[in-house]
Write an enzyme that holds these catalytic residues in place. Structure first.
Site, PDB file in Angstrom:
ATOM      1  N   HIS A   1      48.186  52.763  32.513  1.00 20.26           N
ATOM      2  CA  HIS A   1      47.174  53.210  31.548  1.00 20.26           C
ATOM      3  C   HIS A   1      46.976  54.720  31.654  1.00 20.26           C
ATOM      4  O   HIS A   1      46.940  55.430  30.649  1.00 20.26           O
ATOM      5  CB  HIS A   1      45.816  52.552  31.814  1.00 20.26           C
ATOM      6  CG  HIS A   1      45.755  51.091  31.586  1.00 20.26           C
ATOM      7  ND1 HIS A   1      45.188  50.238  32.512  1.00 20.26           N
ATOM      8  CD2 HIS A   1      46.146  50.313  30.548  1.00 20.26           C
ATOM      9  CE1 HIS A   1      45.244  48.998  32.047  1.00 20.26           C
ATOM     10  NE2 HIS A   1      45.817  49.019  30.855  1.00 20.26           N
TER      11      HIS A   1
ATOM     12  N   LYS B   1      37.362  37.167  26.911  1.00 22.09           N
ATOM     13  CA  LYS B   1      38.107  37.601  28.082  1.00 22.09           C
ATOM     14  C   LYS B   1      37.216  37.615  29.315  1.00 22.09           C
ATOM     15  O   LYS B   1      36.134  38.189  29.299  1.00 22.09           O
ATOM     16  CB  LYS B   1      38.670  39.003  27.825  1.00 22.09           C
ATOM     17  CG  LYS B   1      40.000  39.243  28.464  1.00 22.09           C
ATOM     18  CD  LYS B   1      40.596  40.536  27.958  1.00 22.09           C
ATOM     19  CE  LYS B   1      42.057  40.586  28.360  1.00 22.09           C
ATOM     20  NZ  LYS B   1      42.688  41.822  27.975  1.00 22.09           N
TER      21      LYS B   1
ATOM     22  N   ARG C   1      55.198  47.559  27.134  1.00 16.26           N
ATOM     23  CA  ARG C   1      55.953  47.405  28.378  1.00 16.26           C
ATOM     24  C   ARG C   1      57.247  46.634  28.162  1.00 16.26           C
ATOM     25  O   ARG C   1      58.243  46.887  28.819  1.00 16.26           O
ATOM     26  CB  ARG C   1      55.108  46.661  29.420  1.00 16.26           C
ATOM     27  CG  ARG C   1      53.893  47.430  29.867  1.00 16.26           C
ATOM     28  CD  ARG C   1      52.995  46.568  30.702  1.00 16.26           C
ATOM     29  NE  ARG C   1      52.503  45.483  29.846  1.00 16.26           N
ATOM     30  CZ  ARG C   1      51.515  44.660  30.159  1.00 16.26           C
ATOM     31  NH1 ARG C   1      50.930  44.757  31.306  1.00 16.26           N
ATOM     32  NH2 ARG C   1      51.126  43.731  29.322  1.00 16.26           N
TER      33      ARG C   1
ATOM     34  N   SER D   1      46.778  45.126  34.595  1.00 11.78           N
ATOM     35  CA  SER D   1      45.556  44.994  35.401  1.00 11.78           C
ATOM     36  C   SER D   1      45.562  43.674  36.157  1.00 11.78           C
ATOM     37  O   SER D   1      45.128  43.604  37.309  1.00 11.78           O
ATOM     38  CB  SER D   1      44.319  45.065  34.497  1.00 11.78           C
ATOM     39  OG  SER D   1      44.216  46.334  33.905  1.00 11.78           O
TER      40      SER D   1
END
Length: 158
Positions: A17, A41, A90, A128
């Site tokens: 990030h 979430k 990614r 994360s």
């Protein structure tokens, strides 16, 4: 003034990030890192903790600020006067998801462009969730998250 919005949950911010924030900060007059509230979430760090961690990691980037947002990302970006949404890619799976989101955002507001930043190879696996899993199991997360928040994150899992 060219303003970019970099939305995400950042639970916690990772080196990947931070790399994207630094790269975007060289391209825009202002980068607004936006911690988006997503009631679906489950997060480890509350909004204020995430905001403080990101601010600590970006304190040397004068054109970066951190806010908390809610609702549709594209609507919140409009309120910030952003002309671009920054997203990190990614792998192919990220691209498929991000393409759907970017297309939906384009349909909602065609004045905001979505820009994809390809992750550097050393961050292409990093999320994360990976960092939290390693921290939860007592592993060394120093290669995954910024040094400025390493101790703070580890304390959360003790």
């Amino acid at each position: 003034m060219k303003i970019a919005c970099y939305p995400g949950s950042f639970d916690p911010i990772t080196n990947g990030h931070l790399d994207i924030i630094k790269r975007a900060s060289k391209m825009f007059d202002e980068v607004i890192v936006t911690i988006m509230v997503n009631p679906k979430k489950k997060v480890t760090f509350d909004q204020q903790e995430r905001k403080e961690m990101i601010e600590k990691c970006t304190k040397d980037l004068p054109n970066v600020k951190v806010v908390v947002g809610e609702g549709l990302t594209v609507d919140f970006a409009t309120k910030l006067n952003a002309t671009a949404l920054i997203r990190g890619i990614r792998a192919v799976a990220d691209y498929e998801y991000e393409l759907q989101q970017a297309t939906a955002n384009m349909m909602l507001n065609d004045h905001i462009e979505t820009l994809f930043f390809v992750a550097r190879p050393e961050f292409s696996f990093l999320s994360s969730s990976v960092a939290k899993e390693i921290a939860f199991n007592g592993g060394d997360i120093s290669k995954f998250i910024p040094e400025a928040i390493n101790d703070y994150v580890m304390k959360k899992f003790k």
